[in-house]
Scaffold this motif. Structure first.
Motif, PDB file in Angstrom:
ATOM      1  N   GLY A 151     -13.402 -73.243 -69.970  1.00 34.97           N
ATOM      2  CA  GLY A 151     -12.270 -73.575 -69.111  1.00 34.97           C
ATOM      3  C   GLY A 151     -11.774 -72.327 -68.407  1.00 34.97           C
ATOM      4  N   ALA A 152     -11.220 -72.505 -67.195  1.00 33.74           N
ATOM      5  CA  ALA A 152     -10.658 -71.342 -66.477  1.00 33.74           C
ATOM      6  C   ALA A 152      -9.259 -71.072 -67.018  1.00 33.74           C
ATOM      7  CB  ALA A 152     -10.649 -71.604 -64.975  1.00 33.74           C
ATOM      8  N   THR A 153      -9.213 -70.654 -68.287  1.00 32.78           N
ATOM      9  CA  THR A 153      -7.959 -70.340 -68.967  1.00 32.78           C
ATOM     10  C   THR A 153      -7.866 -68.820 -69.116  1.00 32.78           C
ATOM     11  OG1 THR A 153      -9.082 -70.387 -71.087  1.00 32.78           O
ATOM     12  CG2 THR A 153      -8.135 -72.466 -70.318  1.00 32.78           C
ATOM     13  N   THR A 154      -6.696 -68.317 -69.435  1.00 34.95           N
ATOM     14  CA  THR A 154      -6.534 -66.871 -69.645  1.00 34.95           C
ATOM     15  C   THR A 154      -7.570 -66.357 -70.642  1.00 34.95           C
ATOM     16  OG1 THR A 154      -4.172 -67.082 -69.257  1.00 34.95           O
ATOM     17  CG2 THR A 154      -4.904 -65.091 -70.379  1.00 34.95           C
ATOM     18  N   ARG A 155      -7.690 -67.089 -71.757  1.00 32.95           N
ATOM     19  CA  ARG A 155      -8.561 -66.651 -72.838  1.00 32.95           C
ATOM     20  C   ARG A 155     -10.035 -66.638 -72.413  1.00 32.95           C
ATOM     21  NH1 ARG A 155      -6.352 -66.136 -77.189  1.00 32.95           N
ATOM     22  NH2 ARG A 155      -4.640 -67.561 -76.802  1.00 32.95           N
ATOM     23  N   CYS A 156     -10.508 -67.758 -71.875  1.00 25.61           N
ATOM     24  CA  CYS A 156     -11.927 -67.839 -71.533  1.00 25.61           C
ATOM     25  C   CYS A 156     -12.279 -66.965 -70.342  1.00 25.61           C
ATOM     26  CB  CYS A 156     -12.328 -69.289 -71.263  1.00 25.61           C
ATOM     27  SG  CYS A 156     -13.137 -70.035 -72.688  1.00 25.61           S
ATOM     28  N   ARG A 157     -11.373 -66.839 -69.376  1.00 21.74           N
ATOM     29  CA  ARG A 157     -11.695 -65.998 -68.218  1.00 21.74           C
ATOM     30  C   ARG A 157     -11.900 -64.550 -68.655  1.00 21.74           C
ATOM     31  NH1 ARG A 157      -8.447 -68.313 -62.988  1.00 21.74           N
ATOM     32  NH2 ARG A 157      -9.602 -66.699 -61.921  1.00 21.74           N
ATOM     33  N   GLY A 158     -11.073 -64.080 -69.567  1.00 20.05           N
ATOM     34  CA  GLY A 158     -11.234 -62.711 -70.064  1.00 20.05           C
ATOM     35  C   GLY A 158     -12.545 -62.545 -70.808  1.00 20.05           C
ATOM     36  N   ALA A 159     -12.869 -63.524 -71.653  1.00 21.74           N
ATOM     37  CA  ALA A 159     -14.105 -63.436 -72.446  1.00 21.74           C
ATOM     38  C   ALA A 159     -15.340 -63.540 -71.546  1.00 21.74           C
ATOM     39  CB  ALA A 159     -14.112 -64.538 -73.505  1.00 21.74           C
ATOM     40  N   PHE A 160     -15.297 -64.423 -70.541  1.00 20.14           N
ATOM     41  CA  PHE A 160     -16.461 -64.606 -69.666  1.00 20.14           C
ATOM     42  C   PHE A 160     -16.696 -63.386 -68.773  1.00 20.14           C
ATOM     43  CE2 PHE A 160     -18.315 -68.996 -69.659  1.00 20.14           C
ATOM     44  CZ  PHE A 160     -17.723 -69.409 -70.832  1.00 20.14           C
ATOM     45  N   ALA A 161     -15.632 -62.727 -68.318  1.00 16.89           N
ATOM     46  CA  ALA A 161     -15.814 -61.511 -67.512  1.00 16.89           C
ATOM     47  C   ALA A 161     -16.569 -60.471 -68.334  1.00 16.89           C
ATOM     48  CB  ALA A 161     -14.452 -60.971 -67.061  1.00 16.89           C
ATOM     49  N   ARG A 162     -16.166 -60.325 -69.592  1.00 15.38           N
ATOM     50  CA  ARG A 162     -16.829 -59.347 -70.465  1.00 15.38           C
ATOM     51  C   ARG A 162     -18.253 -59.773 -70.778  1.00 15.38           C
ATOM     52  NH1 ARG A 162     -12.812 -55.560 -73.236  1.00 15.38           N
ATOM     53  NH2 ARG A 162     -14.777 -54.615 -73.845  1.00 15.38           N
ATOM     54  N   LEU A 163     -18.444 -61.083 -71.032  1.00 17.32           N
ATOM     55  CA  LEU A 163     -19.780 -61.578 -71.372  1.00 17.32           C
ATOM     56  C   LEU A 163     -20.751 -61.349 -70.210  1.00 17.32           C
ATOM     57  CD1 LEU A 163     -21.515 -63.141 -73.431  1.00 17.32           C
ATOM     58  CD2 LEU A 163     -20.740 -65.264 -72.354  1.00 17.32           C
ATOM     59  N   ALA A 164     -20.287 -61.628 -68.986  1.00 18.70           N
ATOM     60  CA  ALA A 164     -21.146 -61.437 -67.807  1.00 18.70           C
ATOM     61  C   ALA A 164     -21.559 -59.969 -67.682  1.00 18.70           C
ATOM     62  CB  ALA A 164     -20.411 -61.897 -66.551  1.00 18.70           C
ATOM     63  N   ALA A 165     -20.599 -59.065 -67.891  1.00 22.45           N
ATOM     64  CA  ALA A 165     -20.908 -57.634 -67.783  1.00 22.45           C
ATOM     65  C   ALA A 165     -21.834 -57.204 -68.911  1.00 22.45           C
ATOM     66  CB  ALA A 165     -19.612 -56.823 -67.802  1.00 22.45           C
ATOM     67  N   HIS A 166     -21.623 -57.754 -70.095  1.00 30.40           N
ATOM     68  CA  HIS A 166     -22.427 -57.413 -71.266  1.00 30.40           C
ATOM     69  C   HIS A 166     -23.889 -57.834 -71.074  1.00 30.40           C
ATOM     70  CE1 HIS A 166     -23.258 -56.848 -75.544  1.00 30.40           C
ATOM     71  NE2 HIS A 166     -23.787 -58.058 -75.574  1.00 30.40           N
ATOM     72  N   LEU A 167     -24.078 -59.061 -70.528  1.00 30.54           N
ATOM     73  CA  LEU A 167     -25.434 -59.604 -70.394  1.00 30.54           C
ATOM     74  C   LEU A 167     -26.071 -59.266 -69.043  1.00 30.54           C
ATOM     75  CD1 LEU A 167     -24.657 -63.195 -71.749  1.00 30.54           C
ATOM     76  CD2 LEU A 167     -25.964 -61.441 -72.969  1.00 30.54           C
ATOM     77  N   GLY A 168     -25.262 -58.841 -68.071  1.00 31.14           N
ATOM     78  CA  GLY A 168     -25.778 -58.626 -66.714  1.00 31.14           C
ATOM     79  C   GLY A 168     -26.075 -59.937 -65.999  1.00 31.14           C
ATOM     80  N   CYS A 169     -25.344 -60.993 -66.372  1.00 31.88           N
ATOM     81  CA  CYS A 169     -25.567 -62.325 -65.789  1.00 31.88           C
ATOM     82  C   CYS A 169     -24.551 -62.619 -64.695  1.00 31.88           C
ATOM     83  CB  CYS A 169     -25.385 -63.390 -66.867  1.00 31.88           C
ATOM     84  SG  CYS A 169     -26.629 -63.331 -68.126  1.00 31.88           S
ATOM     85  N   GLY A 170     -24.897 -63.601 -63.847  1.00 31.77           N
ATOM     86  CA  GLY A 170     -23.959 -64.049 -62.830  1.00 31.77           C
ATOM     87  C   GLY A 170     -22.874 -64.920 -63.435  1.00 31.77           C
TER      88      GLY A 170
END
Lengths: 262, 323
Positions: free
Chosen positions: B92-111
């Motif tokens: 979900g585009a929630t505070t919690r998930c948006r923060g985690a997904f930004a980090r996950l994308a940078a961690h994995l190098g994914c779009g």
């Protein structure tokens, strides 16, 4: 405490936006009016407040050419000590993750105790850069802070944010990155003399080579391939009559036409 | 889409946030295998609550995941993704998930595409996402390149929720990475002043503006919201004047909402405000001023005294719903 503030120049929220038929990557046309992103100014103000209580320097950092430098001049007019611009032709061909790599590399060189940024930029509103830069640096981060102060458990900070209908108080070890939500600080209106001085201030420049990055490292992984206009609403239906009658008509329309209140 | 589409599940009370069911519904519609990923200190309740909406549930328990902080969630998701290779990860585009997904994308190098309102299968078998930019005045199409998985957070209310089916099996997973990586911790949680219904996921939002003349005028909004079963929103002017908390603010510098019905009481409808609600399905504007810009961007409009129209409307809504 040395603080780097990530700043971005974005289209004025009131600039005219048109999307051309065809919808390709060049279909978006935005009127040539620019401002420093709303939440970035809040981050900048908070950095300056922390500097006055804790000492240290405030360094504004941006990535990009063209209008990008105006965000740095704005930061200097606010009172930032230094301004750093990463500019390279390759930045025009990368995506948000590429820009995060560039910013993280520049922050690594500047080695601050804290990075502040807006919670989202006023153009793409993704809220991506803060978390991504923190991850690339291997630092903790807190999104959408409405309060930020020195924690009792130094060396660290205590941030407050609102998530899931609750106020969360988060202690974070330095170095760390925090993104600013409305309420963290109220941006000042810079004095005209400071704005004039900022026009002549020195901007430190870095390119990819200086950061040890290559254009290949910045190949886009999430590319914007087109734009389209938002769906348009049909013309408004005005409901006349005295209040009780208008209310009855509206509720009838909501139930029968809009299929709500079911 | 071939392969698994993961949905990161967020808890709401004893259950599951609605946006997570919306993401599971979209995952199934895209042809992937919907897998719910539940992260937390104690995950059993939520895993059971989400099981009817997924083909499989990964229940990932660790005391450090209970904080819900981006750093820990991203590290654990990164570990699971590397081991199990899903085709896409949604949240979900929630505070919690948006923060985690930004980090996950940078961690994995994914779009990663944030706050998407459209999610389709592209010709190459990857996802393609549509998301609003510039305050919803244009929509951008994002295509994914580079390594899988494709990452996206979904705007609450933009997709229909999954219907319940036979409960998928629950698999318990113990993460290796969570220990020793948390350099942030929750020191306290306090409730915030807001209505009983969450603004981000509400079906109906009733919002008030300067036309209410003062904090007392907001009782009209609260009463009408109660009649509709709606969440309460506010314009920037009301928040800046201290009538309501910032967490209620709808607009460019506040929250973005996409309810089925948005009722604006005494809000002029400046572009800054509309940026926060333009994706609402049906918009009703009620204002004393017939020249208010909101009337150009609403489906239904009433010009009249708020202090007469709002109570009449509340009474009529209660009467209709009571039928």
């Amino acid at each position: 405490m040395n603080i780097v503030v990530l700043v971005k120049q974005v289209p004025d929220p009131e600039a005219r936006v048109t999307v051309n038929e065809g919808g390709g990557p060049d279909a978006l046309q935005v009127e040539d009016r620019w401002v420093t992103s709303f939440f970035d100014e809040i981050a900048l103000e908070k950095a300056l407040l922390l500097r006055s209580s804790l000492g240290g320097a405030v360094i504004a950092l941006t990535a990009g050419g063209g209008k990008a430098v105006d965000a740095l001049r704005r930061a200097i007019a606010f009172g930032a000590d230094r301004a750093v611009q990463v500019d390279d032709p390759a930045l025009g061909r990368t995506d948000a993750l590429g820009i995060a790599r560039v910013l993280a590399a520049a922050v690594g060189r500047l080695a601050p105790d804290l990075v502040l940024a807006g919670r989202a930029a006023g153009d793409d509103e993704a809220g991506f850069t803060g978390g991504a830069v923190a991850e690339l640096l291997g630092w903790p981060h807190v999104d959408e802070a409405v309060e930020l102060d020195v924690a009792e458990c130094c060396p660290g900070l205590r941030a407050t944010r609102v998530a899931d209908g609750a106020k969360e108080i988060i202690d974070v070890v330095l170095p760390a990155l925090v993104t600013a939500q409305k309420g963290l600080a109220v941006p000042r209106v810079p004095q005209v003399t400071n704005v004039m001085k900022a026009m002549r201030a020195k901007i430190e420049k870095l390119d990819l080579g200086a950061l040890g990055l290559t254009p290949e490292r910045l190949a886009p992984v999430a590319a914007v391939t087109g734009y389209h206009a938002p769906p348009s609403r049909p013309p408004v239906r005005m409901i006349a009559g005295p209040a009780p009658e208008a209310a009855r008509t509206l509720v009838g329309l909501l139930r029968d036409e809009a299929k709500l209140l079911g | 889409m071939n392969g698994e589409i993961w949905v990161v599940v967020e808890r709401k009370g004893d259950g599951v946030r609605r946006v997570c069911r919306e993401a599971l519904g979209r995952a199934a519609a895209l042809g992937g295998r919907p897998v719910a990923v539940v992260l937390g200190g104690d995950v059993d309740e939520v895993a059971e609550a989400v099981a009817p909406y997924a083909q499989h549930v990964l229940a990932v328990a660790h005391p450090l995941l209970d904080d819900g902080l981006a750093e820990t969630w991203a590290a654990v998701l990164g570990e699971l993704v590397a081991a199990r290779r899903p085709a896409a990860v949604l949240g979900g585009a929630t505070t919690r998930c948006r923060g985690a997904f930004a980090r996950l994308a940078a961690h994995l190098g994914c779009g990663y595409a944030a706050d998407v309102t459209g999610l389709e299968l592209a010709g190459n078998g990857r996802l393609s996402a549509v998301r609003p930019v510039l305050g919803g005045r244009a929509y951008a199409t994002i295509e994914f390149r580079g390594p899988a998985p494709d990452l996206a957070t979904l705007r609450p209310g933009a997709f229909p929720p999954a219907a319940a089916g036979p409960a998928g099996p629950i698999e318990h997973v113990t993460p290796a990475t969570a220990a020793g990586i948390s350099r942030a911790r929750i020191a306290g949680r306090l409730p915030v002043e807001s209505g009983p219904i969450d603004l981000a996921e509400a079906d109906v939002v009733v919002a008030g503006g300067r036309g209410l003349r003062g904090p007392e005028g907001f009782r009209l909004v609260e009463d009408l919201a109660a009649a509709f079963g709606a969440a309460v929103g506010a314009s920037r002017a009301c928040v800046d004047a201290g009538w309501r908390d910032h967490s209620c603010q709808v607009g460019k510098s506040g929250r973005t909402v996409s309810p089925k019905l948005y009722v604006a009481l005494g809000i002029s409808g400046a572009v800054h405000h509309r940026m926060g609600m333009d994706s609402a399905k049906t918009v009703v504007a009620i204002n004393t001023d017939p020249t208010a810009p909101f009337f150009k961007h609403a489906d239904y409009g009433i010009v009249g005294d708020l202090f007469e129209v709002a109570p009449a409307l509340a009474a009529e809504v209660r009467r209709t719903k009571g039928d």
